[in-house]
Scaffold this motif. Structure first.
Motif, mmCIF file in Angstrom:
data_model
loop_
_atom_site.group_PDB
_atom_site.id
_atom_site.type_symbol
_atom_site.label_atom_id
_atom_site.label_comp_id
_atom_site.label_asym_id
_atom_site.label_seq_id
_atom_site.Cartn_x
_atom_site.Cartn_y
_atom_site.Cartn_z
ATOM 1 N N UNK A 288 0.844 -1.208 0.000
ATOM 2 C CA UNK A 288 0.000 0.000 0.000
ATOM 3 C C UNK A 288 0.874 1.250 0.000
ATOM 4 N N UNK A 289 1.908 1.227 0.816
ATOM 5 C CA UNK A 289 2.774 2.395 0.958
ATOM 6 C C UNK A 289 3.422 2.783 -0.367
ATOM 7 N N UNK A 291 2.081 3.077 -3.099
ATOM 8 C CA UNK A 291 1.185 3.949 -3.863
ATOM 9 C C UNK A 291 1.263 5.404 -3.394
ATOM 10 N N UNK A 292 2.039 5.656 -2.344
ATOM 11 C CA UNK A 292 2.243 7.037 -1.901
ATOM 12 C C UNK A 292 1.361 7.478 -0.757
ATOM 13 N N UNK A 293 0.675 6.542 -0.103
ATOM 14 C CA UNK A 293 -0.172 6.929 1.025
ATOM 15 C C UNK A 293 0.689 7.446 2.180
ATOM 16 N N UNK A 294 0.259 8.575 2.731
ATOM 17 C CA UNK A 294 0.981 9.168 3.856
ATOM 18 C C UNK A 294 0.701 8.435 5.158
ATOM 19 N N UNK A 295 -0.540 7.980 5.328
ATOM 20 C CA UNK A 295 -0.924 7.254 6.537
ATOM 21 C C UNK A 295 -1.864 6.115 6.171
ATOM 22 N N UNK A 296 -1.655 4.973 6.819
ATOM 23 C CA UNK A 296 -2.522 3.805 6.682
ATOM 24 C C UNK A 296 -3.218 3.592 8.021
ATOM 25 N N UNK A 297 -4.538 3.759 8.058
ATOM 26 C CA UNK A 297 -5.310 3.543 9.279
ATOM 27 C C UNK A 297 -5.868 2.128 9.251
ATOM 28 N N UNK A 298 -5.429 1.298 10.185
ATOM 29 C CA UNK A 298 -5.802 -0.114 10.163
ATOM 30 C C UNK A 298 -7.039 -0.349 11.007
ATOM 31 N N UNK A 299 -8.032 -0.975 10.382
ATOM 32 C CA UNK A 299 -9.258 -1.363 11.075
ATOM 33 C C UNK A 299 -9.332 -2.883 11.091
ATOM 34 N N UNK A 300 -9.044 -3.465 12.240
ATOM 35 C CA UNK A 300 -9.189 -4.913 12.401
ATOM 36 C C UNK A 300 -10.602 -5.202 12.882
ATOM 37 N N UNK A 301 -11.395 -5.898 12.060
ATOM 38 C CA UNK A 301 -12.795 -6.125 12.405
ATOM 39 C C UNK A 301 -12.963 -7.211 13.464
ATOM 40 N N UNK A 302 -11.914 -8.019 13.712
ATOM 41 C CA UNK A 302 -11.976 -9.001 14.795
ATOM 42 C C UNK A 302 -12.052 -8.275 16.130
ATOM 43 N N UNK A 303 -12.812 -8.814 17.081
ATOM 44 C CA UNK A 303 -13.126 -8.088 18.315
ATOM 45 C C UNK A 303 -12.000 -8.085 19.350
ATOM 46 N N UNK A 304 -10.988 -8.924 19.208
ATOM 47 C CA UNK A 304 -9.914 -8.915 20.209
ATOM 48 C C UNK A 304 -8.927 -7.797 19.877
ATOM 49 N N UNK A 305 -9.297 -6.579 20.249
ATOM 50 C CA UNK A 305 -8.471 -5.424 19.909
ATOM 51 C C UNK A 305 -7.187 -5.375 20.732
ATOM 52 N N UNK A 317 4.438 -1.677 13.326
ATOM 53 C CA UNK A 317 4.824 -0.278 13.522
ATOM 54 C C UNK A 317 6.308 0.003 13.317
ATOM 55 N N UNK A 318 7.219 -0.882 13.721
ATOM 56 C CA UNK A 318 8.637 -0.569 13.534
ATOM 57 C C UNK A 318 9.065 -0.385 12.071
ATOM 58 N N UNK A 319 8.259 -0.853 11.124
ATOM 59 C CA UNK A 319 8.597 -0.744 9.704
ATOM 60 C C UNK A 319 8.115 0.570 9.083
ATOM 61 N N UNK A 320 7.472 1.407 9.881
ATOM 62 C CA UNK A 320 6.913 2.657 9.366
ATOM 63 C C UNK A 320 7.369 3.807 10.258
#
Length: 322
Positions: A288-289, A291-305, A317-320
């Motif tokens: 994804x990155x 393509x030039x996206x400045x920020x990727x907001x991750x939405x995990x639909x599984x309930x164990x947040x 996170x360490x890769x960004x």
């Protein structure tokens, strides 16, 4: 470098639980977040839908995260009210709040009982709302007599000069992205096939958005096993597999449940990234990155947040950019 953000889903959690999730993300090292702004959830199974603008004040006070939200002034909200709400957040939490504007979904906006107007008119209404909000943030006394009626409105509590919230455009298609390029400060879109995202990004840049920030909301299902991840996608986020026009025009959670009743888990997995491997999700995010996206907001639909927040803080996170 691309940054990673955490998506807070009002549709899936009571506001108090969602605030706990945001606190966990901040404690784990996430720096950015965004939330939805719905009146209804997409499905009765999701079961919640807190008021985003009340919740944002609590979340920004409780954490140091920057926040954004996607909303659609013009019907459910008058743009002057949203301009005031956003100005208050921007004054209290300078530089930490942005917002995105879309043409709206009947699921949320049609509760007013007003007619659900065609998309071309909704786009025109959106541009009027943007103009009104920017004028109010600039300290102007605003009167308009277009699709939006406003008379002698002036905001007295405003953010400091130069710190008004950025207004992004929420776009799902190349057509919407090209339309938004000229007036938006940036764009946010939702994950889909790589080529389709490339088309949306290209259209935004072609329409006047070259050099402006672009964000991506990445919808995933991450769980301890592949079967559990697939089941969570099929249970929690079935509407992702629907045609984009239906997303805008179906007007109740029950209507969405009927429309998605015949979908198989395999069909839903075409629109939600399903994997038990955080490293697989990392591979997708790195692509994804590109393509030039400045920020990727991750939405995990599984309930164990809690498990998701911790695992991705260590693995992804360490890769960004931090």
């Amino acid at each position: 470098m691309t940054r990673i953000g955490y998506h807070c889903s009002h549709e899936q959690y009571p506001p108090s639980r969602l605030l706990d999730n945001a606190k966990l993300a901040a404690q784990a090292g996430w720096k950015m977040a965004m939330c939805s702004d719905h009146f209804h959830p997409w499905s009765k199974r999701q079961g919640q839908s807190g008021f985003a603008w009340s919740w944002l004040g609590a979340a920004m006070e409780a954490t140091a995260l920057s926040f954004g939200t996607v909303c659609a002034p013009g019907q459910r909200y008058h743009p002057a009210v949203i301009a005031q709400a956003a100005a208050t957040l921007a004054e209290m939490y300078a530089g930490r709040f942005w917002m995105a504007m879309g043409s709206g979904e009947a699921l949320n906006e049609s509760i007013t009982g007003e007619a659900w107007i065609p998309k071309a008119q909704r786009r025109e209404r959106t541009e009027e709302c943007v103009d009104i909000m920017r004028a109010l943030w600039a300290g102007e006394t605003v009167t308009r007599n277009g699709l939006i009626q406003i008379r002698n409105a002036r905001l007295y509590s405003r953010p400091a000069p130069g710190l008004a919230p950025a207004i992004y455009a929420a776009c799902l298609t190349p057509e919407s992205a090209e339309w938004a390029g000229s007036w938006a400060d940036g764009m946010i879109t939702v994950s889909q096939e790589h080529a389709q995202m490339q088309d949306v990004v290209g259209a935004f840049r072609r329409g006047g958005g070259a050099g402006k920030p672009i964000y991506l909301q990445v919808v995933i299902s991450h769980a301890p096993s592949e079967d559990e991840a697939l089941q969570a996608a099929a249970t929690e986020w079935r509407q992702a597999a629907l045609d984009k026009a239906l997303l805008a025009d179906l007007d109740t959670p029950a209507a969405f449940d009927r429309a998605t009743a015949g979908l198989t888990p395999a069909e839903i997995a075409k629109s939600v990234r399903v994997s038990s491997s955080a490293h697989q999700h990392l591979e997708w995010l790195l692509k994804d990155a590109e393509l030039g996206f400045d920020t990727l907001f991750i939405h995990n639909v599984h309930r164990n947040q809690q498990a998701f927040i911790s695992t991705f803080a260590q693995t992804v996170l360490p890769h960004f950019e931090r």
